[in-house]
Write an enzyme that holds these catalytic residues in place. Structure first.
Site, PDB file in Angstrom:
ATOM      1  CE  LYS A 141     -20.752  14.616  41.510  1.00 40.97           C
ATOM      2  NZ  LYS A 141     -19.542  14.344  40.729  1.00 40.97           N
ATOM      3  NE  ARG A 162     -18.820   7.095  32.774  1.00 42.66           N
ATOM      4  CZ  ARG A 162     -17.527   7.182  33.070  1.00 42.66           C
ATOM      5  NH1 ARG A 162     -16.736   6.140  32.883  1.00 42.66           N
ATOM      6  NH2 ARG A 162     -17.015   8.300  33.532  1.00 42.66           N
TER       7      ARG A 162
END
Length: 488
Positions: A266, A340
Site C-alpha cells: 500500500k 477475503r
C-alpha cells in the site's frame, strides 16, 4: 467507565441538566419537559424563560449552559431531546458528557413517564460518548466521573440500564482492541486478549489454533496471509452454548492486525490506519462476550482468523495459488486483497464442521464500501430477504447504519481463473460486490442463510460525533447484540 446511578432522590445538585423539547409548531419556542422529580424552587421557571431567550430549538444533542453563582444548582444545562425517542436520547447522552467534561458530577432530571428504551439510549450515549483511548499520560482527561438519572421509580429502569451498560462495555472493548497500535497488537496478543476477556464470563469455551495446527488442518488462506510476518497467524474459536439455545449462529470476523498490503504494498497514506483492519474480528468477539454476559439463549460460535500481512521473503506472492480449508483453490493476483482469503477458510470450516443455522461475517474488506455508501454505513449482502431485513432493522435500532447491496449475478463470471477454482481479486466489476460474491463461494449449503457486511468505512471516525468518538467506533457490536437478542 462513567458511573451512572438511578435515583428518586437526587442529592447532588451542583450541576443539573433539564430536557427541552422543540415547540409544538414551527414558530413555537422550545420548552422544558416536566420532570419526574421535584427541582429546586425556581429552576423550572428559569429554564422556561431561558430557552426562548437563548434561541434554543430543542434539537437532540443541542446544549445551552447557564451559570447561577451562589444558587443551587450552580450550573444549569438545557438539553435538546428532539423527538424523545431512543436514538435522540443516545445523542443527548453523548452531548451531556461533552458539555459537562469540566464538571465532576451531573444530575439529569428525566421526563415523567420516560420509556425504558429512551433510558437505554441515554445510558449508551453517556458511556460511549465519554470513551477515550490513550496509552500515554492524559493531562486533558475529562473531570466528569458520575451522572445521576433522576426518575420516580429507579427499579423500573434497571434492566434497560444494565442492557446499555453491557452493550457499551463491549463496544468500548472493540474500540480498545481496534485502537491499540500494531506495535503491541499481533495475532498472539489479540488471541490472549480474547482469552482474558472470556475468563470473566462462565459458559464460554475457547480454542486457539496456532500455525502448526492451521497447517495440519489445511487452513491455507490464513497461513498464506500470515506467512510473511514474524508473528504467526492464529484462528480463535469462541463458543457460547447455553442449555436452552434453539438456534446456532456462527459469526466470522476479519482479524488482520496490520495490513501492509504485502508484496502488493500500500502507499503510506493508505497504510497508516491499518491497525483497524481487525475491527470485524473485534466486533464479533465483543458481541459474543456481550451475549454471554446477557445470558442470551442462542448458541454462538465466533471465528476470528488473525494474521499480520507483511512484506518479507516468506510472504505470499501475486499469482500464487492458495488451497483453502475444504479444498477450494484461489488465484491471488493482489496480496492486498488478503482479508477475503482468511475469511474464506473460516467460512468453509464453519459450513463443513460446525453446520450452524445461520452464518454471518463482518469485515473491513474494501475501500469500495466507502465509495458506494460513505463513511458511516456498512454494506450488507445476502440472498435471503427476510434475514437481511431483520438484520437491517436491528442495526438501525442500535443506532448504526447499513444498506443492502446487490449480489449481481452477471459479476460471477469475473471470479473465474485459468489456474484455480476462483480468482480472489478480479479487476473488473464493483469491488465490494465482487468480494462478497467471492466469499459466497465458500458458504456451501448455507448460501441462503448467510449474511456478509463490509464495514471498513464505518469502523473508524475522524471526529467526535454524537456517541462516536475519534478513532475506532466499535461498529457492529451494538447491531449484532440487538440481532442476536431477536434470535433468542
Amino acid at each position: 467507565m462513567l458511573a451512572i446511578r438511578l435515583t428518586a432522590e437526587p442529592d447532588r445538585l451542583d450541576t443539573v441538566a433539564l430536557p427541552v423539547r422543540p415547540g409544538a409548531a414551527d414558530d413555537a419556542p422550545a420548552a422544558p419537559v416536566p420532570t419526574a422529580v421535584a427541582l429546586p424552587d425556581g429552576v423550572a421557571e428559569e429554564a422556561a424563560a431561558l430557552a426562548p431567550m437563548a434561541r434554543f430549538a430543542g434539537r437532540a444533542g443541542e446544549v445551552r449552559a447557564q451559570l447561577r453563582p451562589g444558587r443551587t444548582p450552580a450550573r444549569l444545562l438545557l438539553l435538546g431531546v428532539g423527538e424523545g425517542d431512543e436514538a435522540a436520547w443516545r445523542t443527548v447522552g453523548a452531548a451531556v458528557v461533552r458539555a459537562a467534561r469540566d464538571e465532576t458530577h451531573v444530575t439529569l432530571a428525566l421526563p415523567a413517564g420516560v420509556s425504558p428504551e429512551a433510558v437505554r439510549g441515554l445510558v449508551e450515549g453517556l458511556l460511549l460518548g465519554s470513551y477515550r483511548f490513550r496509552l500515554g499520560a492524559d493531562a486533558d482527561a475529562p473531570a466528569l466521573t458520575g451522572v445521576d438519572l433522576a426518575v420516580t421509580d429507579p427499579e423500573a429502569y434497571e434492566p434497560a440500564v444494565e442492557l446499555a451498560r453491557t452493550t457499551a462495555r463491549m463496544t468500548r472493548l472493540a474500540r480498545d482492541l481496534t485502537n491499540t497500535p500494531s506495535s503491541v497488537k499481533n495475532p498472539q496478543w489479540f488471541a490472549d486478549q480474547i482469552a482474558e476477556a472470556a475468563t470473566d464470563l462462565p459458559g464460554l469455551r475457547l480454542r486457539v489454533r496456532e500455525p502448526e495446527q492451521l497447517a495440519a488442518e489445511g487452513f491455507g488462506g490464513i497461513l498464506a496471509v500470515g506467512g510473511g510476518s514474524a508473528s504467526g497467524p492464529r484462528l480463535v474459536e469462541l463458543d457460547w452454548q447455553p442449555a436452552d439455545a434453539r438456534t446456532h449462529v456462527v459469526l466470522v470476523g476479519k482479524g488482520i492486525t496490520f495490513d501492509t498490503g504485502g508484496i502488493s504494498i500500500k502507499p503510506v497514506p493508505a497504510m497508516k490506519l491499518m491497525r483497524k483492519d481487525m475491527a470485524g474480528a473485534a466486533a464479533v468477539v465483543a458481541a459474543t462476550l456481550g451475549a454471554a454476559a446477557l445470558r442470551l439463549p442462542v448458541r454462538i460460535t465466533t471465528l476470528a482468523p488473525l494474521a499480520e500481512n507483511m512484506v518479507s521473503g516468506a510472504a505470499f506472492r501475486p499469482g500464487d495459488i492458495v488451497r483453502h480449508y475444504g479444498g477450494l483453490t484461489s488465484e491471488t493476483t493482489n496480496s492486498d486483497a488478503e482479508g477475503r482469503l482468511v475469511l474464506a477458510d473460516a467460512l468453509a470450516y464453519a459450513v463443513q464442521e460446525l453446520k450452524p443455522d445461520l452464518l454471518l461475517d463482518l469485515a473491513t474488506l474494501t475501500g469500495a464500501n466507502a465509495v458506494a455508501l460513505g463513511t458511516r454505513t456498512g454494506a450488507l449482502y445476502s440472498d435471503n430477504d427476510q434475514l437481511a431485513e431483520d438484520l437491517l432493522a436491528a442495526i438501525d435500532a442500535a443506532g448504526e447504519a447499513a444498506w443492502r447491496m446487490p449480489l449481481a449475478a452477471d459479476y460471477v463470471e469475473h471470479l473465474g481463473s485459468d489456474l484455480a477454482d476462483l480468482h480472489s481479486a478480479p479487476t473488473q466489476g464493483a469491488g465490494s460486490v465482487l468480494a462478497a460474491l467471492y466469499l459466497r463461494e465458500f458458504t456451501g449449503d448455507l448460501r441462503e442463510r448467510w449474511l456478509h457486511i463490509d464495514m471498513s468505512a464505518p469502523s473508524w471516525c475522524e471526529r467526535d460525533d454524537a456517541e462516536l468518538t475519534r478513532g475506532a467506533t466499535g461498529w457492529g457490536v451494538r447491531g449484532l447484540l440487538r440481532w442476536l437478542a431477536t434470535l433468542s
